[in-house]
Design an enzyme around this catalytic site. Structure first.
Site, PDB file in Angstrom:
ATOM      1  N   CYS A   2      -4.529  17.350   3.673  1.00 45.01           N
ATOM      2  CA  CYS A   2      -3.537  17.634   2.642  1.00 45.01           C
ATOM      3  C   CYS A   2      -2.176  17.540   3.307  1.00 45.01           C
ATOM      4  O   CYS A   2      -1.815  18.372   4.142  1.00 45.01           O
ATOM      5  CB  CYS A   2      -3.752  19.022   2.057  1.00 45.01           C
ATOM      6  N   GLU A 114      -3.014  12.335  -2.087  1.00 49.51           N
ATOM      7  CA  GLU A 114      -3.732  11.580  -1.055  1.00 49.51           C
ATOM      8  C   GLU A 114      -3.404  10.104  -1.241  1.00 49.51           C
ATOM      9  O   GLU A 114      -3.034   9.673  -2.343  1.00 49.51           O
ATOM     10  CB  GLU A 114      -5.241  11.790  -1.153  1.00 49.51           C
TER      11      GLU A 114
END
Length: 249
Positions: A2, A114
């Site tokens: 993340c 992402e």
């Protein structure tokens, strides 16, 4: 992993999620300055509002730098390599072992990004709940007095990650650990040292927790921090197939 996330939730909604029984003035002036506007592109090294609990005190919001700086480190640059901690090894790694025992935190968010290779470019995707509700990522925090120029403490944190579920795994093989509300108290309590039981909760969210949307590459630039970062787009043909820019029913 993340590496970027969002927090667009109002102060009222954050209070309802994390401090439903507390005084409405739970947010200090310093924290309100961190949370005073929606954040669409929170990046490492930036100041972020996290929730921690000190010995003998109630949980509280605190402003911290994203990128864990161990208490033994003498250079803040190490934090750039520690924005995430793997759930499988946090009770073994020198940098994270003590924090896992005593200094756990919650990181409020309502989405994260992402990237996936699509031909010659990397296509960003925004992972969020279908109703865009906020949630709590599991984290660890630390205080360091050796890395600052004036020896003032630097508070920093890392986001704990785990193996992705079958949906998010189509974009990346890791995802942040999302904690259930019922686990907040034990996770934050510094006197709770049964880390083996805590590790059992560091698993992937349910497959239907996140909706995945292809978004503008404006998010690639940290300076961009507005709603254009989550603007849906249609990926290039060589990228994953989408329907109305939202992936995986």
């Amino acid at each position: 992993m993340c590496g970027r996330f969002t927090l667009r939730t109002s102060l009222a909604d954050l209070r309802q999620l994390f401090f439903p029984q507390d005084d409405p003035d739970v947010f200090s002036a310093a924290i309100q300055s961190v949370l005073n506007q929606p954040r669409y592109n929170i990046a490492p090294t930036q100041s972020v509002a996290v929730i921690r609990q000190l010995d003998g005190d109630a949980p509280e919001f605190a402003a911290m730098r994203w990128g864990f700086i161990p208490n033994w480190a003498d250079d803040v640059a190490i934090g750039a390599r520690m924005i995430n901690a793997r759930s499988e090894t946090i009770d073994e790694k020198r940098s994270f072992k003590n924090a896992f025992q005593n200094q756990r935190c919650l990181i409020p968010a309502d989405g994260y990004y992402e990237w996936q290779k699509a031909g010659s470019v990397k296509q960003p995707y925004f992972l969020h709940q279908p109703d865009d509700a906020s949630f709590a990522m599991a984290g660890l925090w630390e205080l360091n007095t050796k890395a600052s120029d004036d020896s003032s403490p630097i508070a920093s944190f890392t986001v704990i990650t785990t193996a992705a579920n079958s949906v998010t795994g189509k974009i990346h093989d890791r995802m942040p650990v999302i904690l259930d509300n019922k686990d907040f108290d034990a996770w934050l309590d510094p006197s709770f040292h049964d880390t083996s039981s805590l590790k059992k909760h560091l698993t992937a969210a349910a497959e239907d927790f996140f909706e995945i949307t292809a978004v503008s590459r404006r998010v690639n630039h940290v300076a961009n921090d507005g709603p254009e970062c989550i603007e849906p787009v249609t990926p290039k043909p060589e990228g994953p197939k989408t329907t109305q820019a939202t992936l995986f029913d």
